[in-house]
Design a protein around this motif. Structure first.
Motif, PDB file in Angstrom:
ATOM      1  N   ASP A 288       0.748  -1.115   0.102  1.00  0.00           N
ATOM      2  CA  ASP A 288      -0.281  -0.136   0.283  1.00  0.00           C
ATOM      3  C   ASP A 288       0.929   1.516   0.132  1.00  0.00           C
TER       4      ASP A 288
ATOM      5  N   ARG B 119       1.495   4.830  -3.111  1.00  0.00           N
ATOM      6  CA  ARG B 119       0.777   5.697  -2.720  1.00  0.00           C
ATOM      7  C   ARG B 119       2.397   6.416  -3.130  1.00  0.00           C
TER       8      ARG B 119
ATOM      9  N   ARG C 277       1.966   8.003   3.238  1.00  0.00           N
ATOM     10  CA  ARG C 277       0.584   7.517   4.213  1.00  0.00           C
ATOM     11  C   ARG C 277      -0.486   8.060   3.637  1.00  0.00           C
TER      12      ARG C 277
ATOM     13  N   HIS D 177      -4.233   8.660   2.872  1.00  0.00           N
ATOM     14  CA  HIS D 177      -5.337   7.811   2.154  1.00  0.00           C
ATOM     15  C   HIS D 177      -6.068   8.229   0.855  1.00  0.00           C
TER      16      HIS D 177
ATOM     17  N   THR E 293      -8.152   4.681   0.379  1.00  0.00           N
ATOM     18  CA  THR E 293      -7.799   3.580   0.046  1.00  0.00           C
ATOM     19  C   THR E 293      -7.500   2.666   0.751  1.00  0.00           C
ATOM     20  N   HIS E 294      -7.848   3.529   2.825  1.00  0.00           N
ATOM     21  CA  HIS E 294      -8.383   3.052   4.088  1.00  0.00           C
ATOM     22  C   HIS E 294      -9.437   3.306   4.540  1.00  0.00           C
TER      23      HIS E 294
ATOM     24  N   CYS F 296     -10.268   4.643   8.832  1.00  0.00           N
ATOM     25  CA  CYS F 296      -9.321   5.594  10.139  1.00  0.00           C
ATOM     26  C   CYS F 296      -9.257   4.883  10.758  1.00  0.00           C
TER      27      CYS F 296
ATOM     28  N   ASP G 124     -12.552  -1.292   5.971  1.00  0.00           N
ATOM     29  CA  ASP G 124     -11.046  -0.280   5.861  1.00  0.00           C
ATOM     30  C   ASP G 124     -10.270  -1.230   4.863  1.00  0.00           C
TER      31      ASP G 124
ATOM     32  N   PHE H 133     -10.396  -0.099  -1.319  1.00  0.00           N
ATOM     33  CA  PHE H 133     -10.467   0.894  -1.547  1.00  0.00           C
ATOM     34  C   PHE H 133     -11.804   1.852  -2.558  1.00  0.00           C
TER      35      PHE H 133
ATOM     36  N   HIS I 265     -10.370  11.701   8.958  1.00  0.00           N
ATOM     37  CA  HIS I 265      -9.370  12.048   8.241  1.00  0.00           C
ATOM     38  C   HIS I 265      -9.478  12.773   7.691  1.00  0.00           C
TER      39      HIS I 265
ATOM     40  N   TRP J  97      -7.539  15.209   4.752  1.00  0.00           N
ATOM     41  CA  TRP J  97      -6.793  15.799   4.223  1.00  0.00           C
ATOM     42  C   TRP J  97      -7.031  16.666   3.453  1.00  0.00           C
TER      43      TRP J  97
END
Length: 368
Positions: free
Chosen positions: A63, A67, A217, A219, A240-241, A243, A307, A310, A340, A342
């Protein structure tokens, strides 16, 4: 800092690229051509997959490698990756596929076991004689390139022992081919400005090690990372993930000033809503109408993204006509527990890899 790197193999090129991205002055020396055809890492294609037998550590790194690939594509200006999925096979008493499935299940990435009877229908090019068990996972694919001499190579990597990949109807198409170059500071002297870097998988792992726990890192990323300035573009944000292992229940995407004409793509099982804001100056929408407001936020809610899964959330937009600029698209990911954000945007002169929660970036290219 000034760095001198001896050897332009996979480690040297990836390290030089990582240092140059951080603003360091880099000199790279290689005794032969770049890439050196005698290098152990030299080839026209590489694959990436989650199954690694019982080696959970390798599986966890994939993973981060994906990224890091997003950073490679952003610097390259195009995406040269062919998703295929991965089929893990065993026979003659071997247990590599079973170990792979068990290891991936332990980290929340289960594989699907396929019956021997369905393999010929799904994979008509596969000789199933002697095979005993088969496991499938949707992730995995290949990065492809060509050598310095310009020779052609297959668009899909040849499967290694114990694996096969989804065949392309009618055979593999020609290309694409990869030329990879890292962007060094003006004072840096690199022996070759656009050095082909075919072994992307290893380079991605090195880049992940260099950049983690920063951009690598993230997501939330924008598919492709580049688009033509002033064009209509399908903006795809990939989550992609979750929390900290919790499923994602809502995704909100903020569109920056200058991005207009937004139309979100509906997604089964999710409710989509938009928030609009007035424009400081009305603009023509290209269809004979004058727009006085714009979509500033698009939210998908009511779904459930585990989780280990994706998903992609798409919006059709018209991009600002500012070639050379990089626009930031903040994303808020709300989960069953926690969220999250971003949303961090780099300050002028600050490298985005310094951010812990960077807003996904889209670089605007000049018209061809």
């Amino acid at each position: 800092m000034k760095a001198i790197i001896i050897g332009a193999g996979i480690m040297g090129l990836a390290t030089a690229w990582g240092l140059a991205r951080r603003g360091h002055e880099v000199e790279l020396f290689e005794q032969g051509p770049v890439p050196n055809p005698l290098a152990s890492s030299m080839d026209e294609h590489r694959l990436i997959r989650h199954p690694y037998g019982s080696h959970v550590g390798y599986a966890r790194m994939i993973d981060d490698a994906y990224r890091a690939w997003e950073l490679l594509w952003a610097d390259l200006g195009q995406t040269l990756y062919e998703p295929t999925g991965t089929l893990a096979l065993t026979g003659n008493g071997a247990d590599w596929a079973e170990k792979s499935a068990a290891a991936l299940a332990s980290i929340g990435k289960p594989m699907t076991e396929l019956s021997m009877s369905e393999l010929p229908q799904r994979f008509p090019l596969l000789d199933t004689k002697g095979m005993e068990r088969a496991f499938w996972i949707d992730s995995g694919g290949g990065g492809v390139g060509r050598g310095q001499g310009g020779g052609r190579g297959p668009a899909h990597p040849a499967p290694p022992q114990g694996e096969n990949h989804r065949p392309t109807p009618g055979g593999a198409p020609p290309g694409p081919y990869l030329y990879f170059g890292f962007s060094a500071p003006k004072r840096a002297r690199v022996l070759r400005e656009h050095a082909p870097l075919a072994p992307l998988f290893g380079a991605a792992l090195v880049a992940a090690a260099l950049l983690h726990p920063l951009d690598a890192r993230a997501h939330a990323v924008i598919d492709g990372g580049t688009a033509v300035a002033g064009s209509y573009h399908k903006l795809v944000v990939r989550i992609t993930h979750g929390c900290d292992g919790n499923p994602t229940l809502a995704v909100a995407i903020d569109l920056p000033e200058g991005v207009t004409g937004a139309k979100p793509q509906p997604k089964a099982g999710w409710e989509v809503s938009v928030e609009r804001r007035p424009l400081a100056t009305p603009v023509r929408d290209g269809h004979g109408h004058t727009a006085t407001d714009r979509v500033a936020r698009v939210t998908w809610a009511g779904g459930r993204l585990e989780d280990w899964q994706f998903e992609e959330f798409a919006i059709q937009v018209r991009l600002p006509d500012r070639p050379g600029d990089t626009i930031r698209v903040p994303v808020v990911q709300r989960c069953s527990t926690g969220e999250h954000r971003w949303t961090e945007v780099p300050e002028p002169g600050k490298e985005p890899v310094r951010l812990r929660n960077p807003a996904p970036a889209l670089r605007l290219l000049p018209r061809p």
